[in-house]
Design an enzyme around this catalytic site. Structure first.
Site, PDB file in Angstrom:
ATOM      1  N   LYS A 153       0.136   2.071   7.513  1.00 57.17           N
ATOM      2  CA  LYS A 153      -1.074   2.724   7.007  1.00 57.17           C
ATOM      3  C   LYS A 153      -1.773   3.412   8.195  1.00 57.17           C
ATOM      4  O   LYS A 153      -1.305   4.454   8.640  1.00 57.17           O
ATOM      5  CB  LYS A 153      -1.891   1.725   6.204  1.00 57.17           C
ATOM      6  N   THR A 165      18.161  -6.200   8.835  1.00 60.96           N
ATOM      7  CA  THR A 165      18.274  -5.390  10.044  1.00 60.96           C
ATOM      8  C   THR A 165      16.892  -5.122  10.659  1.00 60.96           C
ATOM      9  O   THR A 165      15.920  -4.914   9.935  1.00 60.96           O
ATOM     10  CB  THR A 165      18.976  -4.058   9.691  1.00 60.96           C
TER      11      THR A 165
HETATM   12  C1  LIG Z   1       0.041  -1.999   1.385  1.00 57.36           C
HETATM   13  C2  LIG Z   1      -0.290  -3.447   1.445  1.00 57.36           C
HETATM   14  C3  LIG Z   1       0.618  -4.375   1.942  1.00 57.36           C
HETATM   15  C4  LIG Z   1       2.049  -4.016   2.202  1.00 57.36           C
HETATM   16  O1  LIG Z   1       2.207  -3.264   3.341  1.00 57.36           O
HETATM   17  P1  LIG Z   1       3.488  -2.293   3.430  1.00 57.36           P
HETATM   18  O2  LIG Z   1       3.684  -2.103   4.873  1.00 57.36           O
HETATM   19  O3  LIG Z   1       3.134  -1.052   2.679  1.00 57.36           O
HETATM   20  O4  LIG Z   1       4.622  -3.014   2.766  1.00 57.36           O
HETATM   21  C5  LIG Z   1       0.202  -5.670   2.167  1.00 57.36           C
HETATM   22  N1  LIG Z   1      -1.062  -6.059   1.873  1.00 57.36           N
HETATM   23  C6  LIG Z   1      -1.952  -5.200   1.345  1.00 57.36           C
HETATM   24  C7  LIG Z   1      -3.323  -5.677   1.040  1.00 57.36           C
HETATM   25  C8  LIG Z   1      -1.594  -3.875   1.095  1.00 57.36           C
HETATM   26  O5  LIG Z   1      -2.441  -3.049   0.521  1.00 57.36           O
END
Ligand SMILES: *Cc1c(COP(=O)(O)O)cnc(C)c1O
Length: 427
Positions: A247, A277
């Protein structure tokens, strides 16, 4: 037997509930963030993305892109194996040290995604604690719920951000029993923040371990981008801090940071870590570049907050139902899956504004919304353009203007069924 019919029926059920999901075919353009090319049957056109979780535009940052390209040129593309068998690269070792430093912890551990990190770490930690009781916020993310489920541990759900209810549940548990409090710092669909210090107080009072998901805060809060716990000065009071690299850091993957013993145990016992992996070295190097940049630079954080504030006040002033968010997330209440989808389609097709509709099971039924994420790159002109487009759509769909969003939408959870992706048996 007509096997296909089961799948067709399952899809038809989603259509009839108006929550069948359509993905937008997008192509982001480096240097033009938040603009992108959108491809549909009507051809390709440029649109503005208003719902990206690349919250700070770091996925386009020159240092980050360069680190990825140069590392791929030098070290190749894939990792070539699991961490144990030939996949451990120097960039991944460096990245884990960078993450541990970011959160002031002894060690860090990287996973394939944030989802996997929650699923693998929570299930493993709770399994290793004898007779563990998990206390879980009712609005926790699906990945945490999955980890809790798979741990096989007993769980009790506390009302969202409700310290009194959490304390009641802690009091009811046997004093000597192992307890794990699992919660998020920023709840991404509502934009509210957990009372982190208060939860730490209770954890200390009742001898519980704490596990926080800082996915929607890392990079964006705290003087070095360490998240809400850093902002609140309580990182050292949390046992396990989990985050994503995908993010605000703009790349890919997930992680935990914690004491050396906890990280070593998860590393050694979690199948979701062991039997897959490793992240490619180029991803790791790019992420380290992004984290280092955000540790030192305040510019992106300040601009994001400024644009989020402006977006909220401009939309509220126009009478649009902005849900009360304390963070960079700006949710607009619609409350109906069909109208939410139609609003989203009109914005994209007629105004070139992309905001994906958010529906069940991501949020409770009846609380469907448009979730807007202003970034440092969404300037004033874009914000006013968004307002005008939203007013047009609100008028044409007869959606109410001049009314505030219903209070406490996050609490409108129907019997804990929020994350049941499958229809309940017999129902
Ligand atoms: C997006 C999200 C995740 C998962 O993260 P990713 O790297 O996209 O798999 C975990 N916890 C929350 C609160 C999220 O919004």
């Amino acid at each position: 037997m007509d096997y296909q019919s089961f799948f067709v029926d399952a899809i038809n059920a989603l259509h009839s509930e108006k929550r069948y999901r359509v993905f937008a075919d997008l192509e982001r353009i480096v240097g033009r963030f938040p603009h992108a090319i959108w491809r549909s049957e009507r051809g390709a056109r440029e649109i503005t993305v208003w719902c990206s979780n690349d919250y700070l535009g770091m996925g386009h940052h020159a240092d980050v892109v360069r680190a990825m390209a140069e590392t791929a040129q030098g070290l190749g593309t894939g990792a070539g194996g699991t961490r144990n068998i030939s996949g451990n690269s120097h960039p991944i070792v460096e990245l884990e040290a960078e993450l541990a430093d970011l959160h002031g912890k002894e060690a860090g551990l990287v996973f394939s995604s944030g989802f996997v990190s929650n699923d693998a770490a929570i299930s493993t930690i709770a399994k290793l604690l004898p007779d563990c009781l998990i206390l879980s916020d009712e609005l926790n993310h699906a990945s945490m719920i999955e980890g809790i489920r798979r741990s096989g541990a007993q769980k009790r759900i506390f009302r969202h951000n409700d310290l009194e209810h959490l304390e009641e549940l802690l009091k009811e548990a046997a004093p000597g029993r192992a307890k794990l409090i699992v919660f998020e710092s920023v709840y991404s669909m509502d934009g509210d923040i957990a009372p982190i210090a208060g939860i730490c107080d209770l954890a200390e009072k009742y001898g519980a371990m704490t596990y926080i998901d800082e996915v929607h805060a890392v990079g964006m809060y705290g003087p070095r981008g360490g998240g809400m716990a850093e902002r609140d000065g309580v990182m050292h009071r949390i046992d396990v801090i989990e985050g994503t690299l995908a993010k605000a850091f703009g790349t890919f993957g997930g992680y935990i940071t914690a004491s050396r013993a906890v990280v070593d145990a998860v590393r050694s016992y979690a199948p979701g870590f062991i039997f897959t992996t490793a992240l490619p070295p180029a991803i790791c190097a790019a992420t380290t570049a992004s984290i280092r940049h955000l540790k030192a630079s305040q510019v992106e954080r300040d601009l994001q907050q400024k644009h989020a504030q402006l977006t909220k006040s401009v939309l509220i002033h126009a009478g649009l139902p902005v849900m009360p968010s304390e963070t960079h997330i700006v949710p607009l209440f619609v409350g109906n899956p069909d109208l939410c989808k139609r609003a989203s389609d009109m914005l994209l097709e007629e105004h070139g504004i992309y905001i994906q509709p958010i529906n069940y099971p991501t949020v409770p039924r009846g609380t469907e919304r448009l979730r807007i994420t202003p970034t440092p790159c969404h300037d004033e002109a874009l914000i006013y353009g968004l307002r005008d487009a939203l007013i047009d759509v609100w008028h044409r769909l007869w959606l109410p203007l001049g009314r505030t969003a219903p209070a406490n939408v996050g609490r409108m959870v129907a019997g804990g069924s929020r994350f049941e992706v499958f229809p309940p048996a017999g129902g």
